[in-house]
Design a protein around this motif. Structure first.
Motif, mmCIF file in Angstrom:
data_model
loop_
_atom_site.group_PDB
_atom_site.id
_atom_site.type_symbol
_atom_site.label_atom_id
_atom_site.label_comp_id
_atom_site.label_asym_id
_atom_site.label_seq_id
_atom_site.Cartn_x
_atom_site.Cartn_y
_atom_site.Cartn_z
ATOM 1 N N ARG A 1 -2.851 10.350 -11.698
ATOM 2 C CA ARG A 1 -3.429 9.902 -10.429
ATOM 3 C C ARG A 1 -4.812 10.480 -10.177
ATOM 4 N N GLN B 1 -5.245 0.017 -8.128
ATOM 5 C CA GLN B 1 -6.074 0.804 -7.222
ATOM 6 C C GLN B 1 -7.343 0.027 -6.884
ATOM 7 N N SER C 1 -4.121 2.591 -3.180
ATOM 8 C CA SER C 1 -3.166 2.334 -4.258
ATOM 9 C C SER C 1 -2.148 1.304 -3.773
ATOM 10 N N ASN C 2 -2.041 0.188 -4.522
ATOM 11 C CA ASN C 2 -1.159 -0.909 -4.140
ATOM 12 C C ASN C 2 -0.085 -1.105 -5.199
ATOM 13 N N PHE C 3 1.167 -1.014 -4.759
ATOM 14 C CA PHE C 3 2.295 -1.252 -5.662
ATOM 15 C C PHE C 3 2.515 -2.752 -5.811
ATOM 16 N N ASN D 1 4.804 -5.356 -6.128
ATOM 17 C CA ASN D 1 6.228 -5.538 -5.896
ATOM 18 C C ASN D 1 6.651 -6.949 -6.305
ATOM 19 N N CYS E 1 -3.099 -4.620 -15.598
ATOM 20 C CA CYS E 1 -2.170 -3.765 -14.873
ATOM 21 C C CYS E 1 -0.756 -4.169 -15.265
ATOM 22 N N ASP F 1 2.366 -0.599 -12.779
ATOM 23 C CA ASP F 1 2.788 -1.381 -11.615
ATOM 24 C C ASP F 1 2.003 -1.035 -10.354
ATOM 25 N N THR F 2 0.881 -0.321 -10.502
ATOM 26 C CA THR F 2 0.093 0.086 -9.334
ATOM 27 C C THR F 2 -1.378 -0.238 -9.561
ATOM 28 N N THR G 1 0.838 -1.197 0.000
ATOM 29 C CA THR G 1 0.000 0.000 0.000
ATOM 30 C C THR G 1 0.877 1.252 0.000
ATOM 31 N N VAL G 2 0.639 2.130 -0.972
ATOM 32 C CA VAL G 2 1.431 3.357 -1.083
ATOM 33 C C VAL G 2 0.586 4.610 -0.856
#
Length: 401
Positions: free
Chosen positions: A127, A384, A394-396, A398, A342, A381-382, A105-106
């Motif tokens: 965004r 939502q 917003s989730n990166f 990884n 995504c 890479d994100t 989560t960012v």
């Protein structure tokens, strides 16, 4: 500085001759002609120019010298160039494949809603997130209090709509295009409507931006490529899908001109994947819109995702699946209600469970219980997620080895 003679030679594949091989080369002489300082940012300044001159004999012919190379040396050179097994680049591909992905989560902020039905959610690279609210079912007309919510972490603008918009796409960071049930394509910003154009008697079911312009699909089978201008859209070309265009496994008649409703589409490069309500799948070439039907079963489709060569199909009552033109690649173990592309991932959700499928590994890399109202791609890479408490998270994605 002494003169230096550089030798050049060409070689051929060894012949069946036990004797030595004779080659002829051209002798050249390299001489220094001038020196000059050149300004540069480094602490030293040095520049040299050289000129290559041919050394000629008295008769005006270039001098030639014979050189003898042993058969063993030539054989080693030949084996080195032809031996592809000395460098195996395929072994390096494993270092670029990831078998595990975690969500980090960012960003997270709350969205004010009024217990409304969410029809669609999408985001852009700035965004900004657009959420469409309205009715889930319609008869002959729309009487819902439809609206669009354009929001970010700092601002939110609620825009009332005359009818429910069931398709949308961002045109710029602040402008977006809507396709509604009345057959209109409209452009809006946070202050309201910029223009509106009637394009079909049915509903504009899907919109897609590509490098050639705006593509619209409708429930009367029309797929149209548009040029977007400041005061409207101008038609560039189009095609209409009918029953006769369906695969023989789906259609019952080969002569019917009855249109088939377009329910979803997505572009990848110069190709467009289109799905119809009866289960038809097509690959269209852009910008000509030449269509090629795919072999599929007569199963109702709700949504598709496309990243050539992969096609993710979300069926209305069956498990979602990933295909290529050659056939089935993998099956998602539940009936998905939401789906989004995504980056190199296909993301599926049934509002309670989240599954992420990787194109790199051709497998599921995340399968978690996550309650959400909607999902969209914020970037490559994100991901939502509009969670159960109406927080936009917003989730990166990884990647981990």
């Amino acid at each position: 500085m002494e003169d230096c003679t550089l030798h050049h030679f060409t070689w051929r594949r060894p012949v069946r001759d036990t004797s030595q091989i004779i080659y002829q080369t051209t002798e050249t002489q390299t001489t220094e002609t001038s020196k000059a300082d050149v300004a540069c940012a480094a602490n030293f300044q040095l520049s040299k120019e050289i000129q290559t001159d041919s050394v000629e004999n008295g008769a005006g012919e270039v001098g030639k010298t014979d050189y003898r190379i042993s058969k063993d040396v030539l054989g080693h050179l030949y084996d080195f160039i032809r031996d592809d097994s000395k460098v195996n680049y395929d072994r390096l591909l494993e270092f670029h494949k990831f078998d595990k992905v975690v969500l980090e989560t960012v960003q997270k902020y709350h969205v004010e809603t009024r217990n409304e039905n969410i029809l669609q959610m999408l985001s852009n690279s700035s965004r900004k997130t657009l959420i469409l609210f309205g009715g889930l079912s319609h008869e002959t007309f729309c009487s819902h209090q439809a609206r669009a919510l354009l929001c970010s972490s700092s601002t939110a603008s609620s825009i009332p709509l005359p009818v429910c918009a069931i398709s949308a796409v961002f045109y710029s960071s602040t402008q977006f295009l809507l396709g509604d049930l009345s057959g209109n394509i409209s452009m809006y910003n946070k202050d309201g409507k910029i223009f509106e154009k009637k394009v079909t008697d049915g509903a504009v079911t899907c919109l897609e931006m590509c490098r050639h312009g705006l593509i619209s699909g409708s429930d009367d089978g029309n797929i149209i490529l548009w040029k977007v201008e400041e005061k409207g859209v101008e038609k560039i070309g189009g095609v209409r899908l009918t029953v006769s265009d369906l695969s023989r496994k789906i259609r019952r008649s080969s002569t019917s001109n009855k249109p088939i409703a377009v329910v979803s589409m997505q572009s990848s490069g110069n190709e467009l994947c289109v799905a119809t309500e009866t289960g038809g799948l097509y690959i269209l070439t852009l910008p000509t819109l030449d269509s090629k039907p795919m072999t599929q079963s007569a199963t109702s489709i709700d949504k598709i995702l496309f990243e050539s060569p992969y096609m993710a199909v979300v069926y209305t009552t069956s498990n979602a699946a990933v295909f290529t033109q050659e056939g089935l690649v993998d099956e998602i173990p539940f009936v998905a209600k939401l789906a989004v592309k995504c980056g190199p991932y296909f993301v599926f959700s049934n509002h309670h469970r989240l599954v992420i499928w990787s194109m790199n590994t051709r497998s599921i890399v995340i399968d978690e219980n996550i309650a959400c109202h909607s999902i969209c791609s914020l970037s490559n890479d994100t991901l939502q997620v509009l969670d159960a408490d109406f927080n936009l998270v917003s989730n990166f994605l990884n990647d981990q080895l």
